[in-house]
Design a protein around this motif. Structure first.
Motif, PDB file in Angstrom:
ATOM      1  N   CYS A 399     -56.023  76.199  26.109  1.00  0.00           N
ATOM      2  CA  CYS A 399     -56.410  76.385  24.858  1.00  0.00           C
ATOM      3  C   CYS A 399     -57.466  77.430  24.720  1.00  0.00           C
ATOM      4  CB  CYS A 399     -56.972  75.067  24.185  1.00  0.00           C
ATOM      5  SG  CYS A 399     -57.939  75.382  22.950  1.00  0.00           S
ATOM      6  N   LEU A 400     -57.381  78.389  24.064  1.00  0.00           N
ATOM      7  CA  LEU A 400     -58.168  79.675  24.092  1.00  0.00           C
ATOM      8  C   LEU A 400     -59.048  79.479  22.887  1.00  0.00           C
ATOM      9  CD1 LEU A 400     -59.410  82.501  25.102  1.00  0.00           C
ATOM     10  CD2 LEU A 400     -57.482  83.420  23.632  1.00  0.00           C
ATOM     11  N   ARG A 401     -60.452  79.664  23.185  1.00  0.00           N
ATOM     12  CA  ARG A 401     -61.470  79.311  21.857  1.00  0.00           C
ATOM     13  C   ARG A 401     -62.259  80.562  21.941  1.00  0.00           C
ATOM     14  NH1 ARG A 401     -61.188  73.592  22.479  1.00  0.00           N
ATOM     15  NH2 ARG A 401     -60.199  72.845  20.392  1.00  0.00           N
ATOM     16  N   PHE A 402     -62.608  81.132  20.774  1.00  0.00           N
ATOM     17  CA  PHE A 402     -63.604  82.303  21.030  1.00  0.00           C
ATOM     18  C   PHE A 402     -64.121  82.499  19.678  1.00  0.00           C
ATOM     19  CE2 PHE A 402     -59.550  84.135  19.917  1.00  0.00           C
ATOM     20  CZ  PHE A 402     -59.630  84.676  18.807  1.00  0.00           C
ATOM     21  N   TYR A 403     -65.312  83.213  19.239  1.00  0.00           N
ATOM     22  CA  TYR A 403     -66.064  83.496  18.082  1.00  0.00           C
ATOM     23  C   TYR A 403     -65.951  84.750  17.692  1.00  0.00           C
ATOM     24  CZ  TYR A 403     -67.693  78.792  18.396  1.00  0.00           C
ATOM     25  OH  TYR A 403     -67.962  77.502  18.327  1.00  0.00           O
ATOM     26  N   TRP A 442     -70.279  84.343  12.245  1.00  0.00           N
ATOM     27  CA  TRP A 442     -69.533  83.918  13.539  1.00  0.00           C
ATOM     28  C   TRP A 442     -68.540  82.742  13.095  1.00  0.00           C
ATOM     29  CZ3 TRP A 442     -69.402  86.874  17.397  1.00  0.00           C
ATOM     30  CH2 TRP A 442     -70.441  87.705  17.667  1.00  0.00           C
ATOM     31  N   THR A 443     -67.135  83.190  13.131  1.00  0.00           N
ATOM     32  CA  THR A 443     -66.105  82.150  13.029  1.00  0.00           C
ATOM     33  C   THR A 443     -65.449  81.907  14.212  1.00  0.00           C
ATOM     34  OG1 THR A 443     -65.982  83.325  10.912  1.00  0.00           O
ATOM     35  CG2 THR A 443     -64.102  81.964  11.514  1.00  0.00           C
ATOM     36  N   GLN A 444     -64.914  80.539  14.512  1.00  0.00           N
ATOM     37  CA  GLN A 444     -64.321  80.095  15.603  1.00  0.00           C
ATOM     38  C   GLN A 444     -62.708  80.205  15.339  1.00  0.00           C
ATOM     39  OE1 GLN A 444     -63.563  76.061  16.678  1.00  0.00           O
ATOM     40  NE2 GLN A 444     -64.484  76.289  18.505  1.00  0.00           N
ATOM     41  N   ALA A 445     -61.982  80.905  16.396  1.00  0.00           N
ATOM     42  CA  ALA A 445     -60.635  80.818  16.183  1.00  0.00           C
ATOM     43  C   ALA A 445     -60.078  80.195  17.472  1.00  0.00           C
ATOM     44  CB  ALA A 445     -60.246  82.516  16.343  1.00  0.00           C
ATOM     45  N   GLU A 446     -59.125  79.555  17.418  1.00  0.00           N
ATOM     46  CA  GLU A 446     -58.442  78.964  18.517  1.00  0.00           C
ATOM     47  C   GLU A 446     -57.051  78.956  18.575  1.00  0.00           C
ATOM     48  OE1 GLU A 446     -59.883  74.869  18.039  1.00  0.00           O
ATOM     49  OE2 GLU A 446     -58.171  74.039  17.078  1.00  0.00           O
ATOM     50  N   VAL A 447     -56.425  79.067  19.812  1.00  0.00           N
ATOM     51  CA  VAL A 447     -54.968  79.333  19.779  1.00  0.00           C
ATOM     52  C   VAL A 447     -54.420  78.681  20.967  1.00  0.00           C
ATOM     53  CG1 VAL A 447     -55.187  81.661  20.768  1.00  0.00           C
ATOM     54  CG2 VAL A 447     -53.102  80.964  19.838  1.00  0.00           C
ATOM     55  N   SER A 448     -53.195  78.022  21.055  1.00  0.00           N
ATOM     56  CA  SER A 448     -52.690  77.286  22.401  1.00  0.00           C
ATOM     57  C   SER A 448     -51.756  78.362  22.623  1.00  0.00           C
ATOM     58  CB  SER A 448     -52.084  75.964  21.921  1.00  0.00           C
ATOM     59  OG  SER A 448     -53.058  75.128  21.385  1.00  0.00           O
ATOM     60  N   PHE A 449     -51.406  78.348  24.068  1.00  0.00           N
ATOM     61  CA  PHE A 449     -50.268  78.932  24.729  1.00  0.00           C
ATOM     62  C   PHE A 449     -49.916  78.759  25.957  1.00  0.00           C
ATOM     63  CE2 PHE A 449     -53.953  81.229  26.076  1.00  0.00           C
ATOM     64  CZ  PHE A 449     -53.644  81.655  27.355  1.00  0.00           C
ATOM     65  N   LEU A 481     -57.614  73.582  29.634  1.00  0.00           N
ATOM     66  CA  LEU A 481     -56.371  73.291  29.803  1.00  0.00           C
ATOM     67  C   LEU A 481     -56.055  72.062  28.716  1.00  0.00           C
ATOM     68  CD1 LEU A 481     -56.788  72.597  33.541  1.00  0.00           C
ATOM     69  CD2 LEU A 481     -55.173  74.441  32.644  1.00  0.00           C
ATOM     70  N   GLY A 482     -54.590  72.380  28.307  1.00  0.00           N
ATOM     71  CA  GLY A 482     -54.168  71.574  27.510  1.00  0.00           C
ATOM     72  C   GLY A 482     -54.025  72.047  25.986  1.00  0.00           C
ATOM     73  N   SER A 483     -53.333  71.536  24.969  1.00  0.00           N
ATOM     74  CA  SER A 483     -53.189  72.258  23.785  1.00  0.00           C
ATOM     75  C   SER A 483     -54.544  71.927  23.222  1.00  0.00           C
ATOM     76  CB  SER A 483     -52.071  71.681  22.913  1.00  0.00           C
ATOM     77  OG  SER A 483     -52.346  70.403  22.668  1.00  0.00           O
ATOM     78  N   CYS A 484     -54.968  72.841  21.990  1.00  0.00           N
ATOM     79  CA  CYS A 484     -56.109  72.768  21.175  1.00  0.00           C
ATOM     80  C   CYS A 484     -56.202  71.374  20.417  1.00  0.00           C
ATOM     81  CB  CYS A 484     -56.288  73.874  20.277  1.00  0.00           C
ATOM     82  SG  CYS A 484     -56.419  75.562  21.161  1.00  0.00           S
ATOM     83  N   GLN A 485     -54.886  70.892  19.842  1.00  0.00           N
ATOM     84  CA  GLN A 485     -54.917  70.056  19.026  1.00  0.00           C
ATOM     85  C   GLN A 485     -55.343  68.596  20.091  1.00  0.00           C
ATOM     86  OE1 GLN A 485     -52.392  72.137  19.164  1.00  0.00           O
ATOM     87  NE2 GLN A 485     -53.247  72.869  17.220  1.00  0.00           N
ATOM     88  N   ALA A 486     -54.832  68.601  21.226  1.00  0.00           N
ATOM     89  CA  ALA A 486     -54.960  67.428  22.178  1.00  0.00           C
ATOM     90  C   ALA A 486     -56.379  67.430  22.613  1.00  0.00           C
ATOM     91  CB  ALA A 486     -54.086  67.646  23.499  1.00  0.00           C
ATOM     92  N   ALA A 487     -56.931  68.664  22.777  1.00  0.00           N
ATOM     93  CA  ALA A 487     -58.370  68.787  23.017  1.00  0.00           C
ATOM     94  C   ALA A 487     -59.237  68.170  22.123  1.00  0.00           C
ATOM     95  CB  ALA A 487     -58.756  70.340  23.485  1.00  0.00           C
ATOM     96  N   ASP A 488     -58.996  68.377  20.740  1.00  0.00           N
ATOM     97  CA  ASP A 488     -59.661  68.104  19.544  1.00  0.00           C
ATOM     98  C   ASP A 488     -59.827  66.534  19.556  1.00  0.00           C
ATOM     99  OD1 ASP A 488     -60.024  70.400  18.721  1.00  0.00           O
ATOM    100  OD2 ASP A 488     -58.416  70.505  16.935  1.00  0.00           O
ATOM    101  N   LEU A 489     -59.028  65.767  20.093  1.00  0.00           N
ATOM    102  CA  LEU A 489     -58.950  64.323  19.809  1.00  0.00           C
ATOM    103  C   LEU A 489     -60.497  63.843  20.507  1.00  0.00           C
ATOM    104  CD1 LEU A 489     -55.227  63.626  20.380  1.00  0.00           C
ATOM    105  CD2 LEU A 489     -56.630  63.673  18.285  1.00  0.00           C
ATOM    106  N   LEU A 490     -60.663  64.258  21.883  1.00  0.00           N
ATOM    107  CA  LEU A 490     -61.640  63.660  22.539  1.00  0.00           C
ATOM    108  C   LEU A 490     -62.653  64.958  22.919  1.00  0.00           C
ATOM    109  CD1 LEU A 490     -59.823  61.310  25.084  1.00  0.00           C
ATOM    110  CD2 LEU A 490     -61.223  60.619  22.976  1.00  0.00           C
ATOM    111  N   LEU A 491     -62.850  66.079  21.974  1.00  0.00           N
ATOM    112  CA  LEU A 491     -63.439  67.024  22.067  1.00  0.00           C
ATOM    113  C   LEU A 491     -64.752  66.746  22.094  1.00  0.00           C
ATOM    114  CD1 LEU A 491     -63.270  70.184  22.473  1.00  0.00           C
ATOM    115  CD2 LEU A 491     -63.553  70.463  20.019  1.00  0.00           C
ATOM    116  N   LEU A 492     -65.399  65.966  21.323  1.00  0.00           N
ATOM    117  CA  LEU A 492     -66.949  65.833  21.282  1.00  0.00           C
ATOM    118  C   LEU A 492     -67.445  65.225  22.432  1.00  0.00           C
ATOM    119  CD1 LEU A 492     -67.728  64.611  17.556  1.00  0.00           C
ATOM    120  CD2 LEU A 492     -68.126  66.789  18.694  1.00  0.00           C
TER     121      LEU A 492
END
Length: 673
Positions: A399-403, A442-449, A481-492
């Motif tokens: 999962c790649l995240r950047f602003y 500053w806008t966050q973008a996220e993409v899984s690959f 590591l892992g997809s962005c959607q999966a990371a969101d569940l326990l991201l906080l």
């Protein structure tokens, strides 16, 4: 007999709720739990008015890795309620003010369900905290049948207990995995003794071909999903008796449903129990699936027993695991492991903006460094600037995240894109490109690959023509590591509040016009307040609306009572004080039993058009509250905002030079190149 006697002596923290709660206690500030001794369970329901019920374990230690199994049921009328009834499990570690969410469930069911959670080894004492939230879907109830804590990993199983360690058979009308052994003779094949006890009384799992109706019938046995990163050697015993070809395969399946084969039988028969060992790597949640495919009803059978795991690889390979933290960068010191191609020339420049009211600073702190492309030195038509990231290993989900932020008056779509270059640099794939977005936010973008071969992430800025060439800024690139959607569940993180869902641990002394408001997007008054939040650029923040208040009026944002711990703690937050009439923002510490509030930090007057980072180090061994106080300034251009508050145990890694400042910072509204 020894095994049965051992099962009767439950390990600390385990409970079957037969005649007592085994040292589990409920929090009397919330709803009560009811112990049903005759049914062996404990429950909470909507016969009481209230929000939630909290149950916490006695103090526990686990020097080695252990597995928590929870047998539970949620009974509710509707699944689609906006605020459903849910059951949450938290870990409360000694020396931490906040509990860490391990697991959460909201699916109602008409039978008991089993959840398996890996607990990593730790030297600290801890408690398990169960929280039942009663939602709007009344009537509703939550029941807990058993909690069992066993040493070892959740994917290990000898199939001797009736809950089968949370392994489930994926139901098929014809072929399925069954429990064998224990003198069960319900199959037409002559089945073996089990491997665990080497007797007819032991149990194992088996799948038999006698019920096969179609060509290529498949039976799947699915292990509990891993909940903590683990890598090492997965081993199991199997027997395979075949008359025609049987294919026995072991797969890993990630949360997005992607299958990866990790083991397959060779054709040699094994009339006796054979040991299989397979390299196992699960850096993010995965399920192990044991799959048997038959070609005919005379295929034979496969039996499986004694699945175990060791954190040491089967072969003597000593590969260092990939650390995704090294693949990100906040550009404060340098470009980290990012680099530019010399052929392209200097496409991206590292720049810094001093605090000012015209031009936004970086995303990390508001006054640090970020990257800027298409600057005045490079903006020729048809210009391309490429920024290459470090090499990433193949066959892992990322999962790649950047602003990013855009500046310019023209159409900006396509001016920033992200490509994946496979190692040979021949294959490249565009995985993201910017659409038009608000200027200067500053806008966050996220993409899984996921790529089979080693690859690099490349940020490409494109300047098509003189009219289509605004500035593109980039900051805070991170990889997980892992997809962005999966990371969101326990991201906080525990102790983090982004205000995306609600006000978290904060409440207001009084609600009304002169209070803090949760908002997204720009504030209503021009030339004051933020254009967007700090978390994603399009999310929520808390602010005071100065046009609703009078000069000198105060608004308080107060945390609930937080657990005191010994030693230093660090509070990080972002604040926004832009507007010619801006007043004061102060942070106070109030310890339990004290009347006085201790001032920790203060800013007066307009500070910057950017979100700025605040850092506060403090200590409190008693329970305490943190209070954010905003005072409206001389004019309605006095909107003050806060976002992304984070409480952490331990000292701050950096320190702010000035904790108490008054007046506007001395700076000249300039960019340093």
């Amino acid at each position: 007999a020894l095994r049965i006697a051992g099962a009767a002596l439950l390990s600390p923290g385990s409970c079957a709720f037969e005649d007592s709660a085994c040292g589990y206690q409920w929090d009397y500030a919330h709803l009560p739990w009811t112990l049903h001794g005759e049914g062996h369970y404990i429950s909470v329901d909507t016969s009481y008015e209230g929000e939630k019920a909290v149950l916490y374990s006695p103090d526990l230690y686990s020097e080695e890795w252990s597995c928590v199994r929870l047998i539970y049921q949620i009974a509710a009328t509707s699944e689609t309620s906006p605020a459903p009834t849910r059951l949450n499990l938290y870990l409360r570690q000694e020396g931490e003010s906040f509990d860490r969410l391990l697991w959460s469930a909201k699916e109602p069911s008409d039978s008991w369900l089993i959840a398996s959670l890996d607990l990593m080894n730790s030297t600290k004492k801890y408690k398990l905290v169960l929280e039942g939230e009663i939602g709007q879907d009344k009537p509703a109830s939550i029941a807990i049948f058993e909690i069992k804590i066993t040493p070892g990993y959740c994917i290990e199983c000898d199939f001797e207990e009736n809950h089968l360690c949370g392994f489930v058979n994926r139901w098929n009308p014809n072929v399925n995995w069954f429990v064998g052994g224990g003198n069960i003779h319900n199959s037409q094949s002559i089945l073996p003794k089990d491997h665990t006890l080497d007797s007819a009384l032991g149990h194992y799992m088996y799948v038999d071909s006698v019920y096969v109706k179609h060509f290529q019938e498949v039976a799947q046995l699915i292990a509990p999903k891993t909940t903590a990163p683990m890598s090492g050697c997965l081993s199991f015993y199997y027997q395979l008796k075949q008359e025609s070809s049987i294919v026995f395969t072991v797969y890993l399946r990630d949360v997005s449903g992607f299958y990866e084969e990790i083991w397959k039988t060779d054709t040699a028969l094994s009339a006796d129990w054979a040991l299989a060992e397979v390299e196992f790597n699960a850096p993010y949640p995965m399920e192990v699936i044991f799959e048997v495919a038959f070609n005919s009803a005379k295929g034979g059978y496969v039996a499986l027993d004694d699945i175990s795991f060791s954190p040491v690889y089967c072969s003597n390979q000593t590969g260092t695991p990939f650390n995704p933290a090294n693949a990100g960068c906040n550009f404060e010191e340098d470009l980290c492991d990012f680099y530019q191609d010399q052929k392209d020339g200097p496409g991206w420049s590292r720049v810094k903006v001093k605090r000012n009211v015209y031009r936004a600073g970086d995303h990390t702190t508001g006054f640090g460094y970020y990257l800027l492309a298409n600057t005045k030195f490079t903006s020729q038509p048809e210009y391309i600037g490429r920024l290459y990231g470090p090499t990433l290993p193949g066959n892992l989900q990322f999962c790649l995240r950047f602003y990013y932020a855009l500046y310019g008056f023209f159409k900006m779509s396509g001016t920033l894109a992200v490509y994946i270059f496979e190692e040979n640099h021949v294959v490249q794939e565009k995985i993201w490109s910017v659409l038009d977005s608000p200027r200067g936010v500053w806008t966050q973008a996220e993409v899984s690959f996921k790529k089979p071969m080693p690859c690099k992430v490349v940020f490409v800025s494109l300047c098509k023509s003189f009219w289509d060439c605004g500035l593109v800024a980039l900051d805070d690139v991170s990889l997980s590591l892992g997809s962005c959607q999966a990371a969101d569940l326990l991201l906080l993180r525990p102790g983090e509040c982004t205000f995306e869902k609600d006000e978290c641990v904060f409440t207001q002394k009084k609600r009304g016009r002169g209070s803090w408001h949760r908002r997204r997007g720009p504030t209503p008054t021009s030339y004051t307040g933020p254009k967007g939040d700090h978390t994603t650029g399009v999310g929520y923040y808390m602010y005071i609306e100065a046009s609703d208040m009078v000069y000198g009026q105060r608004a308080y944002l107060v945390s609930r009572s937080l657990r005191g711990i010994s030693g230093k703690q660090c509070l990080t937050f972002f604040y926004h004080m832009y507007g010619a009439g801006t007043g004061l923002l102060s942070v106070y510490l109030k310890k339990e039993g004290d009347d006085e509030e201790i001032p920790l930090w203060r800013r007066t007057g307009e500070q910057s058009i950017s979100w700025l980072r605040g850092l506060i180090e403090y200590e409190s061994d008693r329970n305490y509250q943190i209070i954010f106080e905003a005072i409206r300034g001389v004019s309605m251009r006095s909107d003050t905002a806060v976002d992304d508050i984070l409480f952490q145990a331990g000292p701050c890694l950096e320190m702010e030079e000035i904790q108490f400042s008054s007046g506007y910072p001395d700076s000249l509204n300039e960019i340093e190149y």
